[in-house]
Design a protein around this motif. Structure first.
Motif, PDB file in Angstrom:
ATOM      1  N   GLY A   1       0.794  -1.221   0.000  1.00 14.36           N
ATOM      2  CA  GLY A   1       0.000   0.000   0.000  1.00 14.36           C
ATOM      3  C   GLY A   1       0.828   1.273   0.000  1.00 14.36           C
ATOM      4  O   GLY A   1       0.306   2.357   0.230  1.00 14.36           O
ATOM      5  N   ASP A   2       2.115   1.159  -0.289  1.00 16.78           N
ATOM      6  CA  ASP A   2       3.007   2.322  -0.291  1.00 16.78           C
ATOM      7  C   ASP A   2       3.106   3.010  -1.648  1.00 16.78           C
ATOM      8  O   ASP A   2       3.747   4.057  -1.763  1.00 16.78           O
ATOM      9  N   LEU A   3       2.486   2.419  -2.641  1.00 17.12           N
ATOM     10  CA  LEU A   3       2.568   2.957  -4.000  1.00 17.12           C
ATOM     11  C   LEU A   3       1.274   2.637  -4.729  1.00 17.12           C
ATOM     12  O   LEU A   3       0.696   1.558  -4.539  1.00 17.12           O
ATOM     13  N   ASP A   4       0.832   3.549  -5.546  1.00 16.10           N
ATOM     14  CA  ASP A   4      -0.398   3.400  -6.319  1.00 16.10           C
ATOM     15  C   ASP A   4      -0.385   2.090  -7.112  1.00 16.10           C
ATOM     16  O   ASP A   4       0.512   1.840  -7.907  1.00 16.10           O
ATOM     17  N   ARG A   5      -1.410   1.275  -6.902  1.00 11.68           N
ATOM     18  CA  ARG A   5      -1.500  -0.020  -7.580  1.00 11.68           C
ATOM     19  C   ARG A   5      -1.842   0.113  -9.068  1.00 11.68           C
ATOM     20  O   ARG A   5      -1.706  -0.855  -9.816  1.00 11.68           O
ATOM     21  N   GLU A   6      -2.268   1.294  -9.474  1.00  9.16           N
ATOM     22  CA  GLU A   6      -2.610   1.510 -10.876  1.00  9.16           C
ATOM     23  C   GLU A   6      -1.368   1.682 -11.756  1.00  9.16           C
ATOM     24  O   GLU A   6      -1.443   1.558 -12.968  1.00  9.16           O
ATOM     25  N   GLN A   7      -0.238   1.992 -11.130  1.00  5.20           N
ATOM     26  CA  GLN A   7       1.011   2.171 -11.878  1.00  5.20           C
ATOM     27  C   GLN A   7       1.505   0.808 -12.377  1.00  5.20           C
ATOM     28  O   GLN A   7       1.406  -0.197 -11.687  1.00  5.20           O
ATOM     29  N   ASP A   8       2.053   0.787 -13.578  1.00  2.00           N
ATOM     30  CA  ASP A   8       2.635  -0.430 -14.130  1.00  2.00           C
ATOM     31  C   ASP A   8       4.044  -0.598 -13.562  1.00  2.00           C
ATOM     32  O   ASP A   8       4.915   0.237 -13.831  1.00  2.00           O
ATOM     33  N   PRO A   9       4.297  -1.637 -12.763  1.00  3.95           N
ATOM     34  CA  PRO A   9       5.604  -1.790 -12.118  1.00  3.95           C
ATOM     35  C   PRO A   9       6.777  -1.867 -13.103  1.00  3.95           C
ATOM     36  O   PRO A   9       7.797  -1.207 -12.902  1.00  3.95           O
ATOM     37  N   ALA A  10       6.628  -2.651 -14.156  1.00  2.10           N
ATOM     38  CA  ALA A  10       7.721  -2.773 -15.135  1.00  2.10           C
ATOM     39  C   ALA A  10       7.928  -1.455 -15.877  1.00  2.10           C
ATOM     40  O   ALA A  10       9.069  -1.063 -16.162  1.00  2.10           O
ATOM     41  N   GLY A  11       6.833  -0.773 -16.156  1.00  2.72           N
ATOM     42  CA  GLY A  11       6.942   0.528 -16.820  1.00  2.72           C
ATOM     43  C   GLY A  11       7.647   1.553 -15.940  1.00  2.72           C
ATOM     44  O   GLY A  11       8.489   2.322 -16.414  1.00  2.72           O
TER      45      GLY A  11
END
Length: 191
Positions: free
Chosen positions: A145-155
């Motif tokens: 929960g420390d980072l927006d889950r909507e962001q693409d991790p690999a991107g």
């Protein structure tokens, strides 16, 4: 009977690495390497076989040293993901004082990439390792929960290393630390 070496091979390799980092492979002469390392031509060729062998060993040293340091930061779970990313990017804003401006890897890709697939393969594998590690760290931050889950991790991971490369190119052309700092701050808004 061969005479024993009277010099520190690691120190010579580090000195050669900085010459190649600054000037590139083609523009570095054997005399440049002799001056930087303090070795004579015969010592260089007896130890490193050829200019190309010395370059390859210097590039591998650079990749190992910088990747190890970056992977340590990426995998340091005691730090929030934003701080890990900041530390990675900050190496372009405040590099080690003895390091030349820019990035040996980027310089090498630009110079040798089009005609040296073995060099590109080494650098691609290194890049993929770091992107994969940062992707994993970003996924863990999202799960916590420390980072927006909507962001693409690999991107996001690819973005960080692409930005790092751009910062190093900008440093090579003389960008000020202040302008570099502003770029890092803008990038961190994604974290």
């Amino acid at each position: 009977m061969a005479r024993p070496r009277t010099f520190d091979e690691d120190r010579a390799l580090d000195a050669a690495m900085r010459v190649f980092w600054t000037s590139g492979y083609e523009a570095t002469s054997t005399q440049d390497l002799c001056t930087a390392t303090g070795l004579g031509r015969s010592s260089i060729y007896n130890t490193f076989i050829s200019k190309r062998d010395l370059f390859d060993r210097a590039l591998r040293r650079y990749v190992e040293d910088f990747s190890t340091a970056q992977l340590e930061v990426i995998r340091d779970e005691s730090l929030p993901i934003r701080e890990r990313v900041r530390r990675i990017l900050w190496t372009a804003v405040e590099p080690e004082p003895e390091d030349p401006a820019g990035c040996f890897v980027i310089n090498t890709i630009v110079e040798l990439g089009p005609r040296e697939p073995d060099v590109v393969d080494l650098l691609d594998r290194d890049h993929e390792t770091k992107v994969a590690a940062l992707t994993t760290a970003i996924q863990a931050a999202q799960a916590a929960g420390d980072l927006d889950r909507e962001q693409d991790p690999a991107g996001l991971a690819t973005y960080v290393f692409t930005l790092l490369g751009g910062l190093r190119v900008a440093a090579r052309r003389g960008a000020s630390p202040e302008s570099q700092r502003l770029v890092v701050e803008a990038a961190l808004s994604n974290f």
